[in-house]
Scaffold this motif. Structure first.
Motif, PDB file in Angstrom:
ATOM      1  N   SER A  14       0.259  19.331  61.358  1.00 15.12           N
ATOM      2  CA  SER A  14       0.208  19.978  62.683  1.00 15.12           C
ATOM      3  C   SER A  14      -0.955  20.955  62.813  1.00 15.12           C
ATOM      4  O   SER A  14      -1.297  21.359  63.922  1.00 15.12           O
ATOM      5  N   SER A  17      -6.836  18.626  63.567  1.00 13.49           N
ATOM      6  CA  SER A  17      -7.379  18.295  64.889  1.00 13.49           C
ATOM      7  C   SER A  17      -6.341  17.530  65.728  1.00 13.49           C
ATOM      8  O   SER A  17      -6.044  17.913  66.864  1.00 13.49           O
ATOM      9  N   ALA A  40       1.722  21.631  57.117  1.00  9.43           N
ATOM     10  CA  ALA A  40       0.305  21.915  56.844  1.00  9.43           C
ATOM     11  C   ALA A  40       0.011  21.698  55.367  1.00  9.43           C
ATOM     12  O   ALA A  40       0.938  21.671  54.537  1.00  9.43           O
ATOM     13  N   GLY A  41      -1.255  21.558  55.065  1.00 10.81           N
ATOM     14  CA  GLY A  41      -1.684  21.510  53.670  1.00 10.81           C
ATOM     15  C   GLY A  41      -1.790  22.925  53.122  1.00 10.81           C
ATOM     16  O   GLY A  41      -0.963  23.374  52.336  1.00 10.81           O
ATOM     17  N   ARG A  42      -2.811  23.645  53.595  1.00 10.53           N
ATOM     18  CA  ARG A  42      -3.052  24.999  53.095  1.00 10.53           C
ATOM     19  C   ARG A  42      -3.071  26.067  54.178  1.00 10.53           C
ATOM     20  O   ARG A  42      -3.005  27.248  53.879  1.00 10.53           O
ATOM     21  N   ASN A  43      -3.207  25.671  55.434  1.00 11.99           N
ATOM     22  CA  ASN A  43      -3.408  26.651  56.503  1.00 11.99           C
ATOM     23  C   ASN A  43      -2.076  27.285  56.920  1.00 11.99           C
ATOM     24  O   ASN A  43      -1.533  27.013  57.995  1.00 11.99           O
ATOM     25  N   LEU A  88       8.111  16.721  52.388  1.00  8.52           N
ATOM     26  CA  LEU A  88       7.499  16.011  53.522  1.00  8.52           C
ATOM     27  C   LEU A  88       8.269  14.712  53.810  1.00  8.52           C
ATOM     28  O   LEU A  88       8.508  14.338  54.949  1.00  8.52           O
ATOM     29  N   ALA A 103      -0.316  12.717  61.124  1.00  6.25           N
ATOM     30  CA  ALA A 103      -1.711  13.187  61.266  1.00  6.25           C
ATOM     31  C   ALA A 103      -2.206  13.860  59.988  1.00  6.25           C
ATOM     32  O   ALA A 103      -3.013  14.786  60.034  1.00  6.25           O
ATOM     33  N   ALA A 108      -2.494  10.410  51.441  1.00 10.77           N
ATOM     34  CA  ALA A 108      -1.336  11.322  51.465  1.00 10.77           C
ATOM     35  C   ALA A 108      -0.346  10.960  52.570  1.00 10.77           C
ATOM     36  O   ALA A 108       0.824  11.333  52.505  1.00 10.77           O
ATOM     37  N   GLY A 208     -11.412  16.230  62.564  1.00 10.04           N
ATOM     38  CA  GLY A 208     -11.415  16.786  61.218  1.00 10.04           C
ATOM     39  C   GLY A 208     -12.634  16.299  60.433  1.00 10.04           C
ATOM     40  O   GLY A 208     -13.296  15.324  60.823  1.00 10.04           O
ATOM     41  N   MET A 269      -8.600  12.846  72.813  1.00  9.35           N
ATOM     42  CA  MET A 269      -7.493  12.315  72.004  1.00  9.35           C
ATOM     43  C   MET A 269      -6.116  12.647  72.569  1.00  9.35           C
ATOM     44  O   MET A 269      -5.129  12.021  72.198  1.00  9.35           O
TER      45      MET A 269
HETATM   46  P1  NDP Z   1      -7.677  17.298  59.935  1.00 14.99           P
HETATM   47  O1  NDP Z   1      -8.392  17.438  58.662  1.00 14.99           O
HETATM   48  O2  NDP Z   1      -8.151  18.045  61.118  1.00 14.99           O
HETATM   49  O3  NDP Z   1      -6.120  17.670  59.725  1.00 14.99           O
HETATM   50  C1  NDP Z   1      -5.358  17.149  58.663  1.00 14.99           C
HETATM   51  C2  NDP Z   1      -3.981  17.755  58.641  1.00 14.99           C
HETATM   52  O4  NDP Z   1      -3.270  17.297  57.491  1.00 14.99           O
HETATM   53  C3  NDP Z   1      -3.957  19.270  58.525  1.00 14.99           C
HETATM   54  O5  NDP Z   1      -2.786  19.759  59.106  1.00 14.99           O
HETATM   55  C4  NDP Z   1      -3.947  19.487  57.009  1.00 14.99           C
HETATM   56  O6  NDP Z   1      -3.455  20.759  56.648  1.00 14.99           O
HETATM   57  C5  NDP Z   1      -2.994  18.399  56.588  1.00 14.99           C
HETATM   58  N1  NDP Z   1      -3.219  17.882  55.245  1.00 14.99           N
HETATM   59  C6  NDP Z   1      -4.378  17.384  54.749  1.00 14.99           C
HETATM   60  N2  NDP Z   1      -4.194  16.952  53.497  1.00 14.99           N
HETATM   61  C7  NDP Z   1      -2.904  17.171  53.192  1.00 14.99           C
HETATM   62  C8  NDP Z   1      -2.086  16.942  52.040  1.00 14.99           C
HETATM   63  N3  NDP Z   1      -2.589  16.389  50.924  1.00 14.99           N
HETATM   64  N4  NDP Z   1      -0.773  17.288  52.073  1.00 14.99           N
HETATM   65  C9  NDP Z   1      -0.249  17.845  53.177  1.00 14.99           C
HETATM   66  N5  NDP Z   1      -0.967  18.096  54.293  1.00 14.99           N
HETATM   67  C10 NDP Z   1      -2.266  17.763  54.299  1.00 14.99           C
HETATM   68  O7  NDP Z   1      -7.616  15.730  60.247  1.00 14.99           O
HETATM   69  P2  NDP Z   1      -7.588  14.994  61.672  1.00 14.99           P
HETATM   70  O8  NDP Z   1      -6.548  15.604  62.535  1.00 14.99           O
HETATM   71  O9  NDP Z   1      -8.963  14.840  62.186  1.00 14.99           O
HETATM   72  O10 NDP Z   1      -7.124  13.529  61.227  1.00 14.99           O
HETATM   73  C11 NDP Z   1      -5.791  13.233  60.854  1.00 14.99           C
HETATM   74  C12 NDP Z   1      -5.634  11.718  60.788  1.00 14.99           C
HETATM   75  O11 NDP Z   1      -5.786  11.195  62.089  1.00 14.99           O
HETATM   76  C13 NDP Z   1      -6.667  11.016  59.910  1.00 14.99           C
HETATM   77  O12 NDP Z   1      -6.071   9.931  59.270  1.00 14.99           O
HETATM   78  C14 NDP Z   1      -7.702  10.535  60.907  1.00 14.99           C
HETATM   79  O13 NDP Z   1      -8.384   9.394  60.475  1.00 14.99           O
HETATM   80  C15 NDP Z   1      -6.819  10.216  62.110  1.00 14.99           C
HETATM   81  N6  NDP Z   1      -7.496  10.283  63.395  1.00 14.99           N
HETATM   82  C16 NDP Z   1      -8.072  11.454  63.803  1.00 14.99           C
HETATM   83  C17 NDP Z   1      -8.729  11.531  65.022  1.00 14.99           C
HETATM   84  C18 NDP Z   1      -9.294  12.825  65.523  1.00 14.99           C
HETATM   85  O14 NDP Z   1      -9.773  12.874  66.662  1.00 14.99           O
HETATM   86  N7  NDP Z   1      -9.266  13.885  64.749  1.00 14.99           N
HETATM   87  C19 NDP Z   1      -8.858  10.347  65.891  1.00 14.99           C
HETATM   88  C20 NDP Z   1      -8.168   9.186  65.383  1.00 14.99           C
HETATM   89  C21 NDP Z   1      -7.531   9.158  64.179  1.00 14.99           C
HETATM   90  P3  NDP Z   1      -4.443  22.059  56.570  1.00 14.99           P
HETATM   91  O15 NDP Z   1      -4.882  22.331  57.971  1.00 14.99           O
HETATM   92  O16 NDP Z   1      -3.538  23.102  56.041  1.00 14.99           O
HETATM   93  O17 NDP Z   1      -5.550  21.675  55.661  1.00 14.99           O
END
Ligand code: NDP
Length: 386
Positions: A14, A17, A40-43, A88, A103, A108, A208, A269
């Motif tokens: 959540s 992006s 979230a991962g780290r945020n 999760l 997302a 993962a 992202g 999006m």
């Molecule tokens: P971001 O990097 O912006 O966000 C990723 C999210 O996942 C964050 O909440 C992050 O937490 C969390 N996260 C990342 N790694 C882990 C982990 N190992 N364990 C738990 N939580 C984790 O990515 P996007 O939103 O850009 O993309 C998400 C997915 O959507 C991807 O697969 C991407 O290909 C797809 N997508 C994205 C689009 C876009 O416009 N952004 C368009 C179409 C598809 P934290 O913030 O704490 O790091």
């Protein structure tokens, strides 16, 4: 019995992006949706702010060092706070959750998506890597469990929207549109010294870091080709890619009578996110509208497979099948991470991926465990690539 009026949503990732844009959508439709799970991962800071605002049932954080503080901060609110990957997989099973928007970035996303499908929850799928790695297994499981997978990726949402009312009409072909990224038109010798700051500037979309680099290298389009195969049950030769720099036409379906349907609109999006969550309804929105005054011409060109080798590698992985797309994906995750740490150059990302595809053990009919083993083996192999 009380009839449930609202859709309970779990957002995995959540704070990213897609995750934050999903919350913007849900905030506009409190009569339709409840926010049940945020992760979230780290945020932890943003996760806490989101939890205070949306008061979900539960939150999950991956980073252990921030867990206790987050738990204390949300205690009074009655929000359950959990830690780690297993959590999760468990929170998506909660009764209050009807649909899980995935997302997370990369591999993962696979485990929690499978857990959600096993629990009978519908999926709004942003995490394309899930279908790249294990598309056959995941779509088969979803169909066995009667679970729908609604695409969030704008191109796949476009195809899904074009197919509304056409479910009995076979697809002849689909065209996935690609913006071409920030380096469209450049040749390899102009790309070898590209820095991450340049690659992180996408002309049309704010995303992202990982997907932004994937878009610049055209790996994103390659991953989308594989995603499309499984989402729409297509043969490989039915999928084509066309570069369309304006990102107004989000993709095209060609039917057996030769008719083509395209879905268009400004690149935002929130629209595909909302369509996936509200399906089959189109919910009213105040998103900016397209104007023909701003786009007098739309352009289309073939992708440059010689310069952007990743797209060709993805087509090759698709053709080879088995665990090859999983190898491609894991190697690409390492390649992008290395590029972002300035350890390898832009073009070397393709070298790394190709090297893994030629080296890691190929399995024609992988099990779920094989995918986990392949992912681990590919990462280990690729980490030492120089
Ligand atoms: P971001 O990097 O912006 O966000 C990723 C999210 O996942 C964050 O909440 C992050 O937490 C969390 N996260 C990342 N790694 C882990 C982990 N190992 N364990 C738990 N939580 C984790 O990515 P996007 O939103 O850009 O993309 C998400 C997915 O959507 C991807 O697969 C991407 O290909 C797809 N997508 C994205 C689009 C876009 O416009 N952004 C368009 C179409 C598809 P934290 O913030 O704490 O790091």
């Amino acid at each position: 019995m009380e009839v449930k009026q609202k859709t309970g949503v779990a957002i995995l990732g959540s704070t990213g992006s897609i995750g934050t844009q999903t919350l913007e959508v849900l905030e506009k439709h409190p009569d339709r949706f409840t926010v049940e799970v945020l992760t979230a991962g780290r945020n932890a800071k943003l996760l806490k702010e989101q939890a205070l605002k949306f008061k979900p049932n539960a939150v999950v954080i991956a980073d252990e060092s921030q867990y206790e503080e987050l738990k204390d901060a949300l205690w009074d609110l009655g929000v359950k706070v959990y830690l780690g990957e297993e959590a999760l997989c468990q929170v998506v099973e909660m009764d209050e959750v009807d649909i899980v928007l995935t997302a997370l970035v990369g591999f993962a996303g696979l485990k929690p998506t499978i857990a959600a499908i096993n629990a009978g929850k519908h999926i709004a799928l942003a995490n394309k890597e899930t279908l790249v790695v294990a598309g056959e297994l995941v779509t088969k499981l979803a169909s066995e469990k009667g679970v729908n997978i609604y695409p969030v990726d704008s191109e796949h949402s476009a195809i899904f929207q074009c197919l509304a009312g056409e479910f009995h009409n076979p697809i002849e072909k689909i065209y996935l549109t690609a913006s071409g990224g920030p380096f469209r038109g450049r040749k390899a010798d102009e790309l070898k010294d590209i820095k991450k700051e340049q690659a992180l500037k996408h002309p049309n979309w704010e995303m992202g870091a990982k997907i932004t680099i994937d878009s610049a290298s055209l790996m994103n389009k390659g991953l989308e080709v594989i995603e499309a195969k499984w989402l729409f049950n297509l043969k490989n030769e039915q999928i084509d890619v066309i570069v369309h720099p304006e990102s107004i036409i989000h993709s095209i379906v060609q039917f057996e009578d030769g008719s083509m349907k395209a879905q268009m609109g400004l690149p935002d999006m929130k629209l595909p996110i909302q369509y996936a969550l509200g399906y089959p309804e189109r919910l009213k929105s105040d998103f900016p509208r397209f104007s023909f005054k701003d786009f007098r011409t739309l352009n289309f060109e073939d992708p440059d497979l010689v310069t952007f080798r990743n797209l060709g590698l993805a087509f090759e992985a698709l053709e080879t099948g088995g665990n090859m797309p999983c190898i491609l994906n894991a190697a690409n995750e390492i390649a992008v991470a290395k590029f972002l740490k300035d350890e390898i150059g832009f073009l070397e990302m393709s070298d790394l991926v190709e090297n893994a595809m030629r080296s890691v053990n190929f399995i024609q009919n992988p099990t779920l465990q094989d995918y986990f083993d392949t992912d681990a083996a590919t990462r280990a192999h690729s980490e030492i690539f120089v």
